[in-house]
Write an enzyme that holds these catalytic residues in place. Structure first.
Site, PDB file in Angstrom:
ATOM      1  N   ARG A  63       0.841  -1.202   0.000  1.00 25.86           N
ATOM      2  CA  ARG A  63       0.000   0.000   0.000  1.00 25.86           C
ATOM      3  C   ARG A  63       0.871   1.245   0.000  1.00 25.86           C
ATOM      4  NH1 ARG A  63      -1.919   0.834   4.315  1.00 25.86           N
ATOM      5  NH2 ARG A  63      -1.240  -0.982   5.496  1.00 25.86           N
ATOM      6  N   TYR A 101      -1.796  -3.397  -6.730  1.00 23.83           N
ATOM      7  CA  TYR A 101      -1.533  -4.134  -5.501  1.00 23.83           C
ATOM      8  C   TYR A 101      -2.604  -4.013  -4.424  1.00 23.83           C
ATOM      9  CZ  TYR A 101       0.955  -6.836  -2.236  1.00 23.83           C
ATOM     10  OH  TYR A 101       1.280  -7.850  -1.391  1.00 23.83           O
ATOM     11  N   LYS A 156      -9.808  -2.081   1.682  1.00 26.11           N
ATOM     12  CA  LYS A 156      -9.507  -0.940   2.539  1.00 26.11           C
ATOM     13  C   LYS A 156     -10.229   0.326   2.070  1.00 26.11           C
ATOM     14  CE  LYS A 156      -7.320  -3.477   5.259  1.00 26.11           C
ATOM     15  NZ  LYS A 156      -5.991  -3.930   5.313  1.00 26.11           N
ATOM     16  N   HIS A 188     -10.728  -2.106  11.437  1.00 28.11           N
ATOM     17  CA  HIS A 188      -9.661  -2.996  10.947  1.00 28.11           C
ATOM     18  C   HIS A 188      -9.493  -4.130  11.956  1.00 28.11           C
ATOM     19  CE1 HIS A 188      -5.196  -3.245   9.407  1.00 28.11           C
ATOM     20  NE2 HIS A 188      -5.961  -4.113   8.793  1.00 28.11           N
ATOM     21  N   SER A 222      -1.545  -3.546  10.306  1.00 32.47           N
ATOM     22  CA  SER A 222      -1.197  -4.431   9.195  1.00 32.47           C
ATOM     23  C   SER A 222       0.019  -5.287   9.545  1.00 32.47           C
ATOM     24  CB  SER A 222      -0.906  -3.600   7.951  1.00 32.47           C
ATOM     25  OG  SER A 222      -2.033  -2.814   7.653  1.00 32.47           O
ATOM     26  N   CYS A 230       0.369  -7.540  11.784  1.00 30.88           N
ATOM     27  CA  CYS A 230       0.608  -7.689  13.223  1.00 30.88           C
ATOM     28  C   CYS A 230      -0.185  -8.840  13.825  1.00 30.88           C
ATOM     29  CB  CYS A 230       0.312  -6.380  13.942  1.00 30.88           C
ATOM     30  SG  CYS A 230       1.546  -5.115  13.571  1.00 30.88           S
ATOM     31  N   ASP A 288      -9.787  -9.530   8.825  1.00 39.00           N
ATOM     32  CA  ASP A 288      -9.194  -8.206   8.564  1.00 39.00           C
ATOM     33  C   ASP A 288     -10.125  -7.028   8.848  1.00 39.00           C
ATOM     34  OD1 ASP A 288      -6.734  -6.926   7.583  1.00 39.00           O
ATOM     35  OD2 ASP A 288      -7.945  -6.220   5.899  1.00 39.00           O
ATOM     36  N   ARG A 302       1.783 -12.136  -0.606  1.00 38.58           N
ATOM     37  CA  ARG A 302       0.430 -12.379  -0.100  1.00 38.58           C
ATOM     38  C   ARG A 302      -0.203 -13.611  -0.733  1.00 38.58           C
ATOM     39  NH1 ARG A 302      -1.883  -8.829   4.008  1.00 38.58           N
ATOM     40  NH2 ARG A 302      -0.206  -7.350   4.307  1.00 38.58           N
TER      41      ARG A 302
HETATM   42  P1  GTP Z   1      -2.618  -7.730   7.345  1.00 40.53           P
HETATM   43  O1  GTP Z   1      -3.167  -8.739   6.391  1.00 40.53           O
HETATM   44  O2  GTP Z   1      -1.527  -6.909   6.774  1.00 40.53           O
HETATM   45  O3  GTP Z   1      -3.684  -6.882   7.958  1.00 40.53           O
HETATM   46  O4  GTP Z   1      -1.837  -8.582   8.497  1.00 40.53           O
HETATM   47  P2  GTP Z   1      -2.367  -9.407   9.768  1.00 40.53           P
HETATM   48  O5  GTP Z   1      -2.628  -8.479  10.910  1.00 40.53           O
HETATM   49  O6  GTP Z   1      -3.451 -10.324   9.373  1.00 40.53           O
HETATM   50  O7  GTP Z   1      -1.060 -10.252  10.200  1.00 40.53           O
HETATM   51  P3  GTP Z   1      -0.718 -11.810  10.001  1.00 40.53           P
HETATM   52  O8  GTP Z   1      -1.544 -12.707  10.868  1.00 40.53           O
HETATM   53  O9  GTP Z   1      -0.699 -12.114   8.558  1.00 40.53           O
HETATM   54  O10 GTP Z   1       0.765 -11.841  10.587  1.00 40.53           O
HETATM   55  C1  GTP Z   1       1.783 -11.009  10.079  1.00 40.53           C
HETATM   56  C2  GTP Z   1       3.136 -11.571  10.444  1.00 40.53           C
HETATM   57  O11 GTP Z   1       3.263 -11.668  11.861  1.00 40.53           O
HETATM   58  C3  GTP Z   1       3.359 -12.973   9.887  1.00 40.53           C
HETATM   59  O12 GTP Z   1       4.691 -13.090   9.470  1.00 40.53           O
HETATM   60  C4  GTP Z   1       3.090 -13.861  11.075  1.00 40.53           C
HETATM   61  O13 GTP Z   1       3.794 -15.077  10.998  1.00 40.53           O
HETATM   62  C5  GTP Z   1       3.544 -13.002  12.257  1.00 40.53           C
HETATM   63  N1  GTP Z   1       2.767 -13.279  13.486  1.00 40.53           N
HETATM   64  C6  GTP Z   1       1.430 -13.466  13.578  1.00 40.53           C
HETATM   65  N2  GTP Z   1       1.057 -13.731  14.850  1.00 40.53           N
HETATM   66  C7  GTP Z   1       2.180 -13.712  15.594  1.00 40.53           C
HETATM   67  C8  GTP Z   1       2.438 -13.908  16.996  1.00 40.53           C
HETATM   68  O14 GTP Z   1       1.553 -14.156  17.816  1.00 40.53           O
HETATM   69  N3  GTP Z   1       3.754 -13.788  17.399  1.00 40.53           N
HETATM   70  C9  GTP Z   1       4.756 -13.518  16.514  1.00 40.53           C
HETATM   71  N4  GTP Z   1       6.001 -13.421  16.983  1.00 40.53           N
HETATM   72  N5  GTP Z   1       4.536 -13.325  15.177  1.00 40.53           N
HETATM   73  C10 GTP Z   1       3.272 -13.414  14.731  1.00 40.53           C
HETATM   74  C1  SPV Z   2      -3.170  -4.437   5.227  1.00 39.30           C
HETATM   75  O1  SPV Z   2      -2.193  -3.837   4.782  1.00 39.30           O
HETATM   76  O2  SPV Z   2      -3.692  -4.148   6.330  1.00 39.30           O
HETATM   77  C2  SPV Z   2      -3.758  -5.557   4.464  1.00 39.30           C
HETATM   78  C3  SPV Z   2      -3.278  -5.810   3.099  1.00 39.30           C
HETATM   79  O3  SPV Z   2      -4.672  -6.209   4.948  1.00 39.30           O
HETATM   80  S1  SPV Z   2      -3.963  -4.681   1.968  1.00 39.30           S
HETATM   81  O4  SPV Z   2      -5.085  -5.334   1.298  1.00 39.30           O
HETATM   82  O5  SPV Z   2      -2.926  -4.370   0.971  1.00 39.30           O
HETATM   83  O6  SPV Z   2      -4.431  -3.497   2.634  1.00 39.30           O
HETATM   84 MN    MN Z   3      -5.152  -5.541   7.102  1.00 39.33          MN
END
Ligand code: GTP
Ligand code: SPV
Ligand code: MN
Length: 590
Positions: free
Chosen positions: A80, A208, A217, A237, A259, A261, A286, A375
């Site tokens: 983004r 993207y 979003k 979010h 994001s 996290c 999400d 992704r």
């Molecule tokens: P967006 O799609 O961008 O909104 O991301 P998200 O908030 O859904 O995050 P996601 O669950 O995809 O995790 C992002 C990264 O953090 C990945 O590399 C995960 O492996 C890592 N991760 C997720 N949960 C944990 C956790 O509890 N501890 C740690 N250390 N890493 C984590």
């Molecule tokens: C984020 O960045 O919080 C995502 C991926 O979930 S995107 O669709 O690119 O916003």
């Molecule tokens: Mn997100």
């Protein structure tokens, strides 16, 4: 005999409002053809075949990853672009210091010149979509016009797209007009413009994720947050997850983390073996649309139908569900490849990358093999823990809201807000280290209130007031928590194992909601007594638990001062009640 398809009227005839808009856009952009998306599987297959033929998609190893494909984006179009994302309201004050702003007339004029003739030699796709269960009064429709078949393929997975959505619009539903072109993928000619007062989005120059899949979003957060304010609900979010306890009762949480996290991972968490009898059911990963219900509780729907998730870090140890989910019928973007055409990414224990995410021979000197923001796009139904309540028209009742950031220090593992009003301050105080999900420096701690810094379609001052107003209407408001899975020790190692083990923190929250778990009062909120966290079967480093549950007053006084300075940017739009909560916190910190 006529097939069903022959008896259906052409999509272009269903809604005059949509057809007229498509006509105007067609004149402006000059496409060679117009394709109205039906949303059928046959259509998705045909688009896929076309992209495979043109070389824009690659097939992946059909034995190991049946139905999976690889898309490589332009190397300068991988995340983004918050610096190029604008909220275009008549008054700049309404967009607030949290948004880039442009005058709507000026923005339209600028975009019109970019869009003029931009689809020559291309097909214009019309994608009608519904955010939320098709029969839900809480769902909202949109139409995305795009010249990217890759975007269409994603939209078909991420939303309920096609004829049914257009029929809903034809019955009189309002719809968000989203106009998108990949343009020349030139970062100098890239803008993501939002016109909340007109329910319109104009996006140019990127293919993207959040820049281009306009239902996500742009619509479901930026435009929807604006609508939600005027209609008395919240567009957030947040993931939505159901936790079924060993007695068979299910309680739902909605959690806002910035994001990359941990939302997708938490939404489909696998309970650790030492917590037998628990089940996790995913409603969303999400975005949550939260509505005060007649029963005084807050109810949530997931407007999306698929996951656009972070690939790196996904493996059978961190989350077997996620790993299994993306082994079939999944579209990968910007991952690496093994010699036998399997997708590869950092965090996998097996396999070896041969080509990097740009398709070059892998050379570790050039950085990671898969892009850190690579992704997967996959239907939510592929998730083994998918909850059938994802389709409930009224959504699911929320027992607790959770805010969380990625903080190597300061923020403890978990704490509970004193009440809704204090919880709004806790949400507003969220700060997190930046990630690869957005272009820019990674690992810099920044303010990200409610994990909505990049996504709130209006002034945060008004937004916090709206949160306070919604809470005042709830007779049975959810409790509010703050978590941090990302605390580190002096060597930079995570203090908390995260992933499935996070359930131990969530079960404490549910025990609190049920009035069964004790907590210790602290200046920032209620913390668990260490013995109240169910840590059976978990080995934590020595001193880790104490570090995770201790409030360092010196650091927190600094944190509060920093927050006060940040909030002061909102001037007269800042709710006095929020400031009063901050003052009370400062007094408790002494
Ligand atoms: P967006 O799609 O961008 O909104 O991301 P998200 O908030 O859904 O995050 P996601 O669950 O995809 O995790 C992002 C990264 O953090 C990945 O590399 C995960 O492996 C890592 N991760 C997720 N949960 C944990 C956790 O509890 N501890 C740690 N250390 N890493 C984590
Ligand atoms: C984020 O960045 O919080 C995502 C991926 O979930 S995107 O669709 O690119 O916003
Ligand atoms: Mn997100």
């Amino acid at each position: 005999m006529a097939t069903a398809a022959h008896t259906l009227s052409p999509l272009a005839d269903l809604s005059r409002a949509v057809a007229e808009w498509v006509g105007t856009v067609r004149e402006l952009t000059q496409p060679r053809a117009v394709h109205w998306c039906e949303g059928t599987e046959a259509e998705a297959r045909q688009l896929t075949t076309q992209l495979l033929r043109s070389g824009e998609l690659g097939a992946l190893n059909a034995d190991q990853f049946p139905g999976c494909h690889l898309y490589r984006s332009a190397p300068n179009d991988v995340a983004r672009v918050e610096h190029l994302t604008y909220i275009c309201t008549r008054s700049q004050e309404d967009a607030g210091p949290n948004n880039h702003w442009m005058d709507p007339q000026q923005a339209h004029a600028k975009m019109r010149e970019l869009f003029r003739g931009c689809m020559r030699e291309r097909t214009l796709y019309v994608v009608p979509y519904c955010m939320g269960p098709s029969d839900s009064p809480l769902a909202r429709c949109g139409v995305e016009i795009t010249d990217s078949p890759y975007v269409v393929l994603n939209m078909l997975v991420m939303t309920r797209a096609g004829r049914a959505a257009l029929e809903r619009i034809a019955r009189g539903d309002s719809f968000v007009r989203g106009l998108h072109s990949i343009g020349e993928l030139d970062p100098e000619r890239r803008f993501i413009m939002h016109f909340p007062e007109e329910l319109a989005i104009e996006s140019f120059g990127s293919g993207y994720g959040g820049n281009a899949l306009l239902g996500k979003k742009c619509h479901a957060l930026r435009i929807a947050s604006w609508q939600a304010r005027s209609e008395g609900w919240l567009a957030e979010h947040m993931l939505i997850v159901g936790l079924q306890n060993p007695r068979g009762e299910t309680h739902y949480l909605a959690c806002a983390f910035p994001s990359a996290c941990g939302k997708t991972n938490l939404a489909m968490l696998i309970p650790p073996g030492s917590l037998p009898g628990w089940r996790v059911l995913t409603v969303g990963d999400d975005i949550a649309w939260l509505h005060p219900g007649e029963d005084g509780r807050l109810w949530a729907i997931n407007p999306e139908a698929g996951y656009f998730g972070v690939v790196p870090g996904t493996n059978p140890r961190t989350n077997r569900n996620a790993y299994e989910m993306i082994r079939r019928d999944t579209l990968f973007t910007n991952v690496a490849l093994t010699a036998d055409s399997q997708p590869w990414w950092e965090g996998l224990d097996s396999g070896k990358p041969v080509l990097d995410w740009q398709g070059r021979p892998y050379d570790p000197a050039r950085g990671p093999a898969a892009h850190p923001n690579s992704r997967f796009t996959v239907s939510a139904r592929r998730n083994p823990s998918w909850s059938p309540h994802s389709e409930d028209a009224q959504g699911v009742p929320i027992a607790a809201l959770v805010f969380g950031g990625r903080r190597r220090e300061v923020a403890p593992l978990v704490y509970e807000a004193r009440d809704w009003r204090h919880g709004v301050l806790v949400g507003a105080s969220l700060a997190s280290e930046t990630t690869a999900a957005a272009v820019g420096q990674v690992g810099v701690t920044r303010r990200d209130p409610m994990a909505m810094q990049p996504f709130c379609g209006y002034n945060f001052g008004d937004y916090w007031q709206h949160w306070l107003d919604v809470g005042a209407r709830l007779a049975r408001p959810p409790r509010i928590y703050h978590v941090n899975w990302f605390r580190r020790d002096a060597q930079g190692r995570f203090l908390w194992p995260g992933y499935g083990e996070n359930l131990r923190v969530l079960t404490w929250m549910l025990e609190r909601c049920a009035g069964r778990a004790a907590a210790v009062d602290s200046p920032i909120g209620w913390l668990p007594r260490p013995q109240e966290l169910d840590l059976r079967g978990l080995e934590l480093g020595s001193g880790a638990l104490e570090a995770l549950l201790t409030i360092d007053r010196t650091l927190w006084r600094k944190e509060a001062a920093d927050l006060r300075e940040y909030l002061s940017c909102y001037g007269s739009r800042l709710p006095p009640a929020l400031l009063a909560e901050l003052t009370a916190t400062e007094q408790r910190l002494g």
